[in-house]
Design an enzyme around this catalytic site. Structure first.
Site, mmCIF file in Angstrom:
data_model
loop_
_atom_site.group_PDB
_atom_site.id
_atom_site.type_symbol
_atom_site.label_atom_id
_atom_site.label_comp_id
_atom_site.label_asym_id
_atom_site.label_seq_id
_atom_site.Cartn_x
_atom_site.Cartn_y
_atom_site.Cartn_z
ATOM 1 N N PHE A 97 6.059 2.738 8.733
ATOM 2 C CA PHE A 97 6.509 1.771 7.744
ATOM 3 C C PHE A 97 7.327 2.581 6.746
ATOM 4 O O PHE A 97 6.900 3.648 6.304
ATOM 5 C CB PHE A 97 5.308 1.107 7.055
ATOM 6 C CG PHE A 97 5.713 0.044 6.078
ATOM 7 C CD1 PHE A 97 6.075 -1.218 6.521
ATOM 8 C CD2 PHE A 97 5.762 0.309 4.720
ATOM 9 C CE1 PHE A 97 6.467 -2.200 5.618
ATOM 10 C CE2 PHE A 97 6.159 -0.667 3.818
ATOM 11 C CZ PHE A 97 6.513 -1.921 4.270
ATOM 12 N N ASP A 131 -2.436 7.039 7.225
ATOM 13 C CA ASP A 131 -2.184 5.755 6.581
ATOM 14 C C ASP A 131 -2.919 4.690 7.397
ATOM 15 O O ASP A 131 -2.599 4.465 8.568
ATOM 16 C CB ASP A 131 -0.675 5.489 6.560
ATOM 17 C CG ASP A 131 -0.328 4.139 5.923
ATOM 18 O OD1 ASP A 131 -1.164 3.213 5.972
ATOM 19 O OD2 ASP A 131 0.790 4.013 5.401
ATOM 20 N N TYR A 162 -4.972 -5.572 0.909
ATOM 21 C CA TYR A 162 -4.625 -6.998 0.906
ATOM 22 C C TYR A 162 -4.320 -7.533 2.301
ATOM 23 O O TYR A 162 -3.907 -8.669 2.435
ATOM 24 C CB TYR A 162 -3.483 -7.307 -0.067
ATOM 25 C CG TYR A 162 -2.229 -6.467 0.066
ATOM 26 C CD1 TYR A 162 -1.311 -6.708 1.085
ATOM 27 C CD2 TYR A 162 -1.955 -5.451 -0.834
ATOM 28 C CE1 TYR A 162 -0.163 -5.947 1.196
ATOM 29 C CE2 TYR A 162 -0.805 -4.685 -0.732
ATOM 30 C CZ TYR A 162 0.086 -4.937 0.282
ATOM 31 O OH TYR A 162 1.216 -4.178 0.386
ATOM 32 N N LYS A 163 -4.512 -6.697 3.307
ATOM 33 C CA LYS A 163 -4.316 -7.164 4.680
ATOM 34 C C LYS A 163 -5.689 -7.548 5.241
ATOM 35 O O LYS A 163 -6.204 -8.618 4.930
ATOM 36 C CB LYS A 163 -3.636 -6.074 5.503
ATOM 37 C CG LYS A 163 -2.252 -5.664 4.955
ATOM 38 C CD LYS A 163 -1.619 -4.583 5.826
ATOM 39 C CE LYS A 163 -0.377 -3.983 5.174
ATOM 40 N NZ LYS A 163 0.730 -4.929 5.029
ATOM 41 N N ARG A 174 5.512 -10.889 14.875
ATOM 42 C CA ARG A 174 4.187 -10.270 14.725
ATOM 43 C C ARG A 174 3.128 -11.350 14.543
ATOM 44 O O ARG A 174 3.301 -12.280 13.749
ATOM 45 C CB ARG A 174 4.138 -9.368 13.489
ATOM 46 C CG ARG A 174 4.998 -8.145 13.551
ATOM 47 C CD ARG A 174 4.561 -7.122 12.497
ATOM 48 N NE ARG A 174 4.301 -7.717 11.186
ATOM 49 C CZ ARG A 174 3.851 -7.032 10.144
ATOM 50 N NH1 ARG A 174 3.583 -5.730 10.259
ATOM 51 N NH2 ARG A 174 3.659 -7.621 8.979
#
Lengths: 393, 393
Positions: free
Chosen positions: B126, B195, B220-221, B368
């Site tokens: 990312f 990560d 927050y995922k 996704r």
């Protein structure tokens, strides 16, 4: 009714900002700690409930666009801008004050150039600025020197890269001379970085007017954004193209959703962003800023000085020489707090709080009383001084 | 009822985690974007309302102590710790993922020593990790080299200081081999920084078991902390005394309220803190973590694999060769998302969302679909694939 009580009554009756108090949820505690955590604006709970239930709970991921989450940092920055004398497009909200000090000092050192090898920092600063400036100096190959604001003009020289100063001293409440210090820093060819934590929302700052280069500030004190609400970063427009962030997160990319492997910084204030903004804290701040509707910072400053003048009179009357003010009496040198030195200050503050007067204690011997003109009344100033007198015995 | 619909019904009936769905506020949208923003846990709105109205509005400044605000970063870190295989005292919550990547990579480079001059970063990362790693390399005098995770073992050498890798690739959903890559990095004498944004809360990580040095992750995922809730930082216990933060804010000081001019770092995970924590976002996360009560990460992983297996079967049935999966079929190489490549993927995702199936689009051509075992049902997986087939025509 004593003379001071009567005087407070008259001052409150004549106070054009008095109605603003109803925009906050307050009780019968005299809250003089808005310089640490601002009180809750009355409409914030409903706004946050809507953010949680509808924007997060129902719209979910769509809110990044549909609820304006993605652009919140710069939108809220523009809402703060007039309060610190900045034209739009120069302020962005996000991260803590410490993180923003890091961005600002590293970026300032880089803009100053390699031959300028020294960073000056206010020796009387709130500690985090000194710690972070030390890290910024270490990482950019500069040395850090701590000097008092008064010493700055003499400490400046051709090797000075940047100077990090506090607009208002967190401990004493002393207001430093931002225009003349900024001018002196510029005359030496260095960059001025101002920490506005104790002035933003309390008094006029005039960032644009005085040519400040970079500034950071807190939003949970006089801006009432809520506990730990994100700080703000100001980068003067002319410097933005040269703002080289040490924290070039994807939110500061020119095309953040392009998912490019190489970094291409966005133009403008957005360049100061880093990662995903903490939306709940951020939108609480945005809602809190609505209390400024129709309120000018000059009126706030006038009331602030009247409040602290009156409080000092009341303290002189009720507490006499059992306390010593370390806050300057000259208006041009006073922020929006009064700091009193006394024996056993920690214990005195505990007893004040028990008696319904909330200030705070800063080691070793300072009682701090913050005055937030948006919601503090003259009657409260009188009561606080009266209770202090009683606590001191 | 089609065979796949029937199969979904049976799988849901046998799903031990099915009752956990009621801990979230959901509607009839098939929400497969929990890998971007987790859904709202049902009890969070009331908790946040209490934080705002009572803790901030009534207790105000007292809440830093009385409501446990001050210790929230390490307390919530300890709540996350078991989900990533960490013993207590090694995880702290605060700041964005980008800021934590910066802390971790700079600290890792410093621990590796001056003679190790190269930092490796996942070339498929990312983007923010790459941008931040570049900044960390520049500021610590290292060079940064981007390599794919598969190339890491060959790229390692005596000059390698640290390696920053993603546990799960955000685009393809590929799960990388954390144990063997960490072992290879250690064999070269370098430090492993992971990560965990797309694995924390979705599958077992085993930080302690595999000797990971530092890690960062998003909350927050799959941890459902709310939009922009603060990230976490893991520093292995043995390394904590040598963790030399580039962001030594006052919250990481051994005596934060001593207001000392010199920096003396706190022991333990607290050393990873920086400035004042964003309490609303942080306590939303803390409340959200209660949905894990009685839920084990192994059960989550088992359901995740069953969901993605089933979804892939359904996609094969309904969409055939009009899409191509870029997510590995081998369980050991799959995270908790399925990424499908197709023509006009951006447009396809728009139409899916209009039809009540929410995933997301990542340029140039990837759809996704994230599977959150805590609230995603097999019936939803079947419906999503069926709608996809219809949208593709």
């Amino acid at each position: 009714m004593s003379e001071l009580t009567l005087q407070a009554k008259e001052l409150d009756a004549a106070d054009a900002l008095a109605p603003v108090r109803s925009r906050f949820l307050l009780d019968d505690v005299v809250y003089l700690d808005g310089n640490s955590l601002g009180a809750l604006p009355a409409h914030v709970p409903d706004r946050i409930a809507d953010v949680v239930r509808r924007e997060w709970g129902e719209l979910r991921i769509r809110s990044w666009e549909e609820s304006g989450w993605w652009t919140a940092p710069e939108r809220i920055g523009d809402r703060i801008a007039p309060l610190v004398g900045a034209a739009p497009g120069q302020v962005v909200v996000g991260d803590s004050t410490s993180v923003n000090v890091f961005k600002a000092v590293v970026a300032a050192a880089r803009m100053a150039g390699e031959e300028r090898t020294e960073i000056l920092v206010d020796a009387t600063t709130f500690p985090t600025d000194g710690y972070i400036a030390e890290s910024a100096a270490r990482l950019t190959g500069r040395t850090l020197r701590a000097v008092t604001p008064a010493e700055v003009p003499h400490a400046l020289g051709p090797r000075t890269a940047a100077v990090l100063l506090n607009h208002v001293d967190y401990r004493t409440g002393r207001l430093h001379d931002l225009p003349s210090l900024t001018a002196a820093i510029h005359a030496a060819g260095a960059l001025a970085v101002w920490d506005l934590c104790h002035s933003a929302g309390a008094l006029p700052v005039g960032l644009d007017a005085h040519g400040v280069d970079l500034a950071v500030g807190c939003t949970y004190k006089y801006l009432n954004g809520g506990p730990g609400s994100p700080a703000f970063l100001y980068v003067r427009r002319e410097l933005q193209p040269r703002f080289d962030s040490p924290l070039p997160g994807w939110n500061s990319h020119a095309e953040p959703f392009g998912m490019q492997p190489s970094y291409d910084p966005a133009p403008g204030a957005v360049r100061g962003r880093v990662g995903t903004p903490d939306i709940l804290s951020m939108l609480s701040l945005e809602a809190a800023l609505e209390v400024w509707e129709g309120v000018g910072i000059d009126a706030v400053r006038a009331k602030s000085l009247a409040l602290t003048d009156f409080f000092l009179s009341c303290v002189a009357h009720y507490a006499g020489d059992r306390v010593e003010s370390v806050t300057p009496t000259a208006h041009g040198e006073r922020g929006s707090q009064v700091s009193l030195r006394c024996e056993n200050a920690g214990d005195v503050m505990k007893r004040l709080i028990e008696a319904g007067v909330v200030g705070d204690f800063r080691p070793p011997d300072v009682l701090r009383f913050g005055f937030t003109p948006l919601y503090t009344s003259f009657a409260e100033a009188e009561r606080a001084a009266r209770v202090l007198g009683a606590v001191l015995g």
